[in-house]
Enzyme design. Structure first.
Site, short mmCIF file in Angstrom:
data_model
loop_
_atom_site.label_atom_id
_atom_site.label_comp_id
_atom_site.label_asym_id
_atom_site.label_seq_id
_atom_site.Cartn_x
_atom_site.Cartn_y
_atom_site.Cartn_z
N ASP A 293 1.01 -1.17 -0.08
CA ASP A 293 -0.09 -0.10 0.16
C ASP A 293 0.94 1.45 0.06
O ASP A 293 1.89 1.32 -0.68
CB ASP A 293 -1.11 0.03 1.18
CG ASP A 293 -2.15 0.75 1.16
OD1 ASP A 293 -2.19 1.83 0.28
OD2 ASP A 293 -3.23 0.14 1.34
N HIS A 327 1.32 2.09 -3.25
CA HIS A 327 0.34 2.98 -4.06
C HIS A 327 0.78 4.35 -4.12
O HIS A 327 0.38 5.26 -4.95
CB HIS A 327 -1.24 3.01 -3.31
CG HIS A 327 -1.60 1.59 -3.50
ND1 HIS A 327 -2.78 1.10 -2.60
CD2 HIS A 327 -1.41 0.48 -4.08
CE1 HIS A 327 -3.06 -0.10 -2.96
NE2 HIS A 327 -2.09 -0.51 -3.67
#
Length: 524
Positions: A293, A327
């Site tokens: 993430d 991300h």
């Protein structure tokens, strides 16, 4: 050649070269302790281990352009406690929690709990003030795979007089029950975690990553949870396979994270690398983070915590780090109801992340949610699809897709309206851009204050190699490919000495931009 001594521990030291180079030198240098060569490296931030407590040392750095020597004295250590003496097996099979916790609880002020080489199978461990946890090279604390063996930290407990609340557990910005972390510290201070060892959450062999958004007994644990702690330093360890967010400092002050390697699989859900939440004085130097993430996400909670336990996240320094995959490289948000200010990110490499600088918030974060004075400079981005994104319609939380959050028409400004002040990027190169260079979507009732980008060079991938992507996670927003600059609802947009190579368009697209300063912008 010059360097600064950043932090001195009882058995190690961390230094940082004074250099304009990003993350690493073009040529290796050598580090000597009392005339003995201890390491050879090209990294701007390095740590030297294997020292003794209460001793004066001379450290010398020798490089092609000269050398520099300084003196320092290691910290005092009252006693060294080997966990093997408390019955720890370190065989990766026996449950070593009782022995490890006994050593921690027995450790006196300024003492060190020492884990020699071995694999210590364990449930969560609770640290206390004024101690060092030393994971030697080859020492691994391996997480138990059974969630039923993990204690739960209650989200909120009323005080006995019913006049206040006592918060322990936290989940995505709210005070909710969650499992204790493999390393947990609560209301503690003066803690050092050092050595070349590893914290391994063992999540790939458990069910932590299955049904990740479903609460089972309690919410998933972090790998390290620091709750209302002060003066905590973590140096040199590897942290991997986290059940959820990896390192989570929460309502803490004066933190240092030095030369860490944080690694989670790219498909592991919500395994952010380092998420300081409602913290002041955070220093992140020389770290390498590669996760599933955001590599780093700077937070300050959701509305309830801001309203009742308000604390701004401020004074954050991130320097000479490398952020891979993930991300976002360095994200601010989205749980930022308490506000974020004075963030400095410099001399870092962003490699292969979806986004570089990533700002995300939404209606409902509240009037205290002010994101301001955030600076990114001297950054090298390689293969970052979308280098700069600012999103005030982020579709998180159960109501994230509601009309209240996603409606593009102006809403009334009230106590639930967030704000963004000044975001600055300068002296940044971006190679291998795919979707867009800059995409900013402010609220019509609360436009982004100022976006200023100076000395930026961005080069797109060839058209055949670009994959259309949605740069900001909001509803009814088209995918982009080869777009240069898109700005919506921004008070002031400044582009100065910006070069964009290979874009599909030849000028910025703007809607609701009140003032646009364009100096030395070139499309090639």
């Amino acid at each position: 050649m010059n360097f600064e001594i950043i932090e001195i521990f009882n058995r190690s030291v961390t230094i940082e070269l004074e250099s304009e180079a990003i993350f690493q030198q073009s040529e290796p240098f050598e580090v000597f302790i009392d005339g003995e060569k201890r390491l050879r490296s090209d990294r701007n931030v390095v740590s030297v281990t294997g020292l003794l407590p209460d001793r004066e040392y001379k450290i010398r750095v020798a490089a092609a352009d000269g050398e520099c020597e300084k003196s320092f004295t290691t910290k005092h250590e009252s006693v060294l406690l080997n966990v093997k003496a408390f019955g720890a097996k370190g065989d990766g099979e026996a449950l070593d929690t009782p022995a490890l916790q006994a050593a921690i609880l027995s450790c006196p002020k300024d003492g060190t709990v020492y884990l020699p080489k071995g694999t210590y199978y364990s449930t969560p461990l609770f640290l206390k003030s004024d101690m060092t946890l030393w994971l030697d090279e080859g020492a691994v604390i391996l997480g138990d795979t059974d969630r039923n063996h993990y204690p739960v930290l209650p989200g909120m407990t009323m005080t006995t007089d019913e006049k206040d609340e006592y918060n322990l557990g936290s989940w995505e910005g709210n005070p909710l029950d969650n499992f204790a972390s493999l390393i947990t510290a609560i209301d503690a201070e003066n803690i050092d975690i050092i050595g070349g060892g590893t914290l391994d959450g063992n999540a790939q062999n458990s069910d932590w990553w299955k049904d990740a958004k479903k609460k089972r007994i309690a919410w998933r644990p972090n790998m390290m949870f620091l709750c209302r702690c002060r003066n905590v330093r973590v140096q040199g360890i590897t942290v991997q396979n986290s059940p959820c967010w990896t390192l989570h400092p929460y309502y803490c002050e004066e933190l240092s994270f030095l030369n860490l390697y944080i690694h989670n699989p790219s498909d592991s859900p919500n395994t952010d690398g380092l998420d300081p939440e409602s913290c002041k004085g955070v220093k992140v130097l020389g770290c390498v983070i590669s996760v599933g993430d955001d590599c780093m996400a700077i937070k300050s909670g959701k509305y309830y915590m801001s309203l009742n336990h308000h604390k701004v996240t401020e004074d954050v320094v991130i320097r000479n780090c490398r952020f891979e995959r993930g991300h976002g490289s360095v994200t601010v948000g989205s749980e930022v109801a308490g506000g974020v200010k004075n963030v400095r990110v410099s001399q870092c490499i962003f490699d292969g992340t979806d986004r570089g600088l990533r700002i995300k918030t939404r209606r409902g974060r509240g009037e205290r949610s002010v994101l301001d004075d955030i600076l990114f400079e001297k950054i090298k981005m390689n293969g970052v699809h979308m280098p700069f994104t600012v999103n005030m319609f982020y579709f998180c939380d159960p109501d994230g897709h509601s009309d209240y959050v996603q409606n593009r028409a102006a809403a009334p400004v009230d106590e639930m309206t967030p704000a963004i002040g000044t975001i600055t990027g300068r002296d940044i190169t971006c190679e291998g851009v795919s979707a867009c260079v800059l995409c900013a979507a402010g609220l019509p009732e609360s436009p982004v204050g100022k976006l200023e980008f100076e000395n930026i060079k961005a080069t797109f991938l060839p058209e055949a190699e670009r994959v259309p992507e949605r740069p900001v996670m909001m509803d009814n927003f088209d995918e982009m490919s080869g777009r240069s600059v898109y700005a919506e609802n921004v008070k002031e947009l400044v582009l100065r000495n910006v070069e964009i190579i290979g874009a599909a368009d030849k000028e910025p697209e703007m809607m609701g931009v009140e003032r646009f300063v364009c100096e030395g912008v070139k499309y090639k």
